[in-house]
Design a protein around this motif. Structure first.
Motif, PDB file in Angstrom:
ATOM      1  N   GLU A 126       0.811  -1.213   0.000  1.00 14.88           N
ATOM      2  CA  GLU A 126       0.000   0.000   0.000  1.00 14.88           C
ATOM      3  C   GLU A 126       0.850   1.270   0.000  1.00 14.88           C
ATOM      4  O   GLU A 126       0.316   2.376  -0.166  1.00 14.88           O
ATOM      5  N   GLN A 127       2.164   1.141   0.180  1.00  9.48           N
ATOM      6  CA  GLN A 127       3.058   2.296   0.154  1.00  9.48           C
ATOM      7  C   GLN A 127       3.711   2.493  -1.213  1.00  9.48           C
ATOM      8  O   GLN A 127       4.416   3.478  -1.421  1.00  9.48           O
ATOM      9  N   LEU A 128       3.479   1.561  -2.140  1.00  2.57           N
ATOM     10  CA  LEU A 128       4.032   1.679  -3.479  1.00  2.57           C
ATOM     11  C   LEU A 128       3.197   2.647  -4.322  1.00  2.57           C
ATOM     12  O   LEU A 128       2.033   2.910  -4.001  1.00  2.57           O
ATOM     13  N   PRO A 129       3.759   3.173  -5.407  1.00  2.26           N
ATOM     14  CA  PRO A 129       2.956   4.026  -6.290  1.00  2.26           C
ATOM     15  C   PRO A 129       1.704   3.291  -6.754  1.00  2.26           C
ATOM     16  O   PRO A 129       1.771   2.123  -7.134  1.00  2.26           O
ATOM     17  N   ARG A 130       0.585   3.988  -6.741  1.00  4.62           N
ATOM     18  CA  ARG A 130      -0.693   3.350  -7.064  1.00  4.62           C
ATOM     19  C   ARG A 130      -1.049   3.461  -8.542  1.00  4.62           C
ATOM     20  O   ARG A 130      -1.633   2.559  -9.114  1.00  4.62           O
ATOM     21  N   PHE A 131      -0.695   4.593  -9.153  1.00  2.00           N
ATOM     22  CA  PHE A 131      -1.127   4.863 -10.519  1.00  2.00           C
ATOM     23  C   PHE A 131       0.039   4.703 -11.498  1.00  2.00           C
ATOM     24  O   PHE A 131       1.204   4.866 -11.141  1.00  2.00           O
ATOM     25  N   HIS A 132      -0.302   4.404 -12.755  1.00  2.00           N
ATOM     26  CA  HIS A 132       0.735   4.229 -13.779  1.00  2.00           C
ATOM     27  C   HIS A 132       1.559   5.497 -13.957  1.00  2.00           C
ATOM     28  O   HIS A 132       2.770   5.424 -14.186  1.00  2.00           O
TER      29      HIS A 132
END
Length: 414
Positions: free
Chosen positions: A151-157
Motif C-alpha cells: 500500500e506504500q508503493l505508487p498506485r497509478f501508472h
C-alpha cells in the motif's frame, strides 16, 4: 497493480478512443509486422499521457476495453505497464534503457513486519549482490532507501512512470534516490510482502540481466534458476536483519508489475497459515476451534471480485478476532463470479480457482468451520486506522479485534 475502478461515463475522449483503437488493431493483427506498426503510435500516445500525468484518460480506455474487448484490454494493459515501468533517457549524448525493478520479500511473524528506511550498509550489500548475481555487467543501478509495503508503493501508472524517470536519472548520475512517495503506515498483517525498489540502466539495446549475457565461447551464462539460488543464499541473511522477528522468503528481483503480482499471489497461502498459527498459539486453542467467514469484495458492487477477505472467530463467539486478505487479479476474477459455497466441490487439480485454493489452505490448517457469503461486499475500511473490515458469520462488516485478555506475545517467535 490492480484493474482500475470502473467509471460511469460512457463517452471517451479523443486520446482514450485512440488508445482503444490501437489496442484493438494490435489484438486483431495477423502478423508481427502489423503488430509493430500499430504498437508504435500506441506507445507514443501512452508516453505523452504518462508524461502529462493524465491517468484518467488511460483508465477510461482500460475500463472501456475491460467491458467490451478483453483481448484488446490485455494488449493495452501490457503496453501501459511496460510504458510506465520502463523508458528511454538521454545522458551525455547517449541513449539508455531504464527498467524499474522490485526486490520482493515474503515475511511472516507473530509480531509486526517492519517497513521504512534501509541503512547504508544494507543498501551497499543489496547493490553488490544485485551486480554479482542478477544484473548484466554494464548495468548502472539506483536503489531506493526503503522497504515498502504494497500500500506504500505508487498506485497509478503515471506515478510509476515518474518514479522510473526519477530513479533512472539517479542511476545515470550516480546520485542518491530521494523518495517522494506517500508513505502511509503499513496495515499490520501477520504475513505480508515488503519491497525494495531499484532502477537499472543500460546503453540502449543492452542486456539487463546476467542470464542474457554470453561468455567468451558464445554460450549464455547460467540461467535464472542459478541466479535465484545465489540471490536467496546471499541476500536472505542481509534482509532478515532488516525484518527482525520474521521468517522471510526472497523472490527473484523482477520488473515492477510482474514482481508485485507474483509476490502478492505467493503471500496468500502464507497469510492463512500465519493467522492459524498465531491464533492457536496465542489463544491456546486448536485449529478446529476457529471459524472462518469468507466474503468477496469489489470496488464496484456490480463488478467482478477484486479480493476475498477472511474473518476469523473462535468457537461460539461470533466476534472477529483477526482477518486477512486474499487479493485477486484480472485473469482470476472472472471465474470466481461463477462460484458459490459448495462444500463438496473438488479442491485439487491444476485448474483450482483462487476460492478453491483458499478453502484448501484453510482445511489443510485444520479449520473445518467455514462460511462463504454469497453476497458481494464493497471495499470498506476503518475510518480511524484504515484497516480493512472483515465479514462475520452474519455477513456484517466489522473491525477485527483480539480479546482483551489476550496474553502478551512470547519473547521469541522461532
Amino acid at each position: 497493480m490492480r484493474r482500475p475502478a470502473k467509471r460511469t461515463s460512457s463517452k471517451l475522449s479523443t486520446d482514450s478512443q485512440h488508445l482503444v483503437t490501437f489496442a484493438q488493431a494490435i489484438a486483431q493483427a495477423s502478423s508481427r509486422l502489423e503488430e509493430k506498426a500499430w504498437q508504435k503510435p500506441l506507445d507514443a500516445l501512452l508516453l505523452k499521457l504518462l508524461r502529462a500525468g493524465n491517468q484518467p484518460l488511460i483508465d477510461a480506455a482500460l475500463d472501456h476495453l475491460f467491458k467490451a474487448d478483453l483481448s484488446a484490454y490485455d494488449v493495452l494493459i501490457e503496453a501501459v505497464e511496460a510504458g510506465s515501468e520502463s523508458t528511454t533517457l538521454e545522458f551525455e549524448e547517449q541513449h539508455y534503457d531504464v527498467q524499474l525493478l522490485v526486490l520482493p520479500i515474503l515475511a511472516w511473524t507473530r509480531f509486526s513486519i517492519g517497513s521504512g528506511a534501509i541503512n547504508a550498509d544494507t543498501q551497499a550489500a543489496l547493490s553488490a549482490h544485485l551486480h554479482a548475481h542478477v544484473l548484466a555487467s554494464d548495468v548502472r543501478l539506483a536503489l531506493a532507501p526503503a522497504l515498502l509495503a504494497i500500500e506504500q508503493l505508487p498506485r497509478f501508472h503515471t506515478e510509476v512512470f515518474a518514479l522510473t524517470q526519477q530513479m533512472g536519472q539517479a542511476a545515470l548520475k550516480n546520485a542518491p534516490v530521494q523518495l517522494k512517495l506517500d508513505q502511509q503506515p503499513a496495515v499490520a498483517f501477520l504475513a505480508d510482502t515488503r519491497y525494495a525498489i531499484a532502477a537499472v540502466v543500460v546503453p540502449a539495446g543492452g542486456a539487463l540481466f546476467h542470464w542474457q549475457e554470453r561468455d567468451q565461447q558464445g554460450q549464455f551464462a547460467a540461467g535464472k534458476l542459478a541466479a535465484f539460488d545465489a540471490w536467496k543464499q546471499q541476500v536472505t541473511p542481509v534482509l532478515s536483519r532488516s525484518l527482525p522477528g520474521c521468517n522471510v522468503e526472497l523472490l527473484l528481483p523482477q520488473p515492477y508489475y510482474f514482481g508485485c503480482r507474483d509476490a502478492d499471489k505467493r503471500i496468500r497461502p502464507a497469510s492463512i497459515r500465519a493467522a492459524d498459527y498465531f491464533l492457536t498459539q496465542t489463544l491456546d486453542i486448536s485449529s478446529a476451534d476457529l471459524h472462518a467467514s469468507i466474503g468477496g469484495f469489489s470496488e464496484d458492487i456490480n463488478g467482478q471480485i477484486d479480493e476475498y477477505r477472511i474473518g476469523f472467530a473462535i468457537g461460539g463467539d461470533p466476534t472477529v478476532v483477526y482477518g486477512t486478505v486474499w487479493p485477486l487479479y484480472e485473469e482470476e476474477s472472472g471465474e470466481e463470479q461463477l462460484l458459490a459455497l459448495v462444500p463438496d466441490v473438488a479442491l485439487d487439480g491444476p485448474t483450482a480457482s483462487p476460492l478453491q485454493e483458499l478453502l484448501t489452505v484453510l482445511r489443510e490448517c485444520g479449520i473445518v468451520h467455514i462460511k462463504h457469503h454469497d453476497e458481494r461486499f464493497t471495499m470498506e475500511f476503518c475510518d480511524d486506522c484504515g484497516a480493512p473490515l472483515f465479514p462475520d458469520r452474519d455477513g456484517e462488516l466489522v473491525h477485527a479485534e483480539m480479546p482483551e485478555d489476550t496474553p502478551p506475545p512470547a519473547e521469541h517467535f522461532h
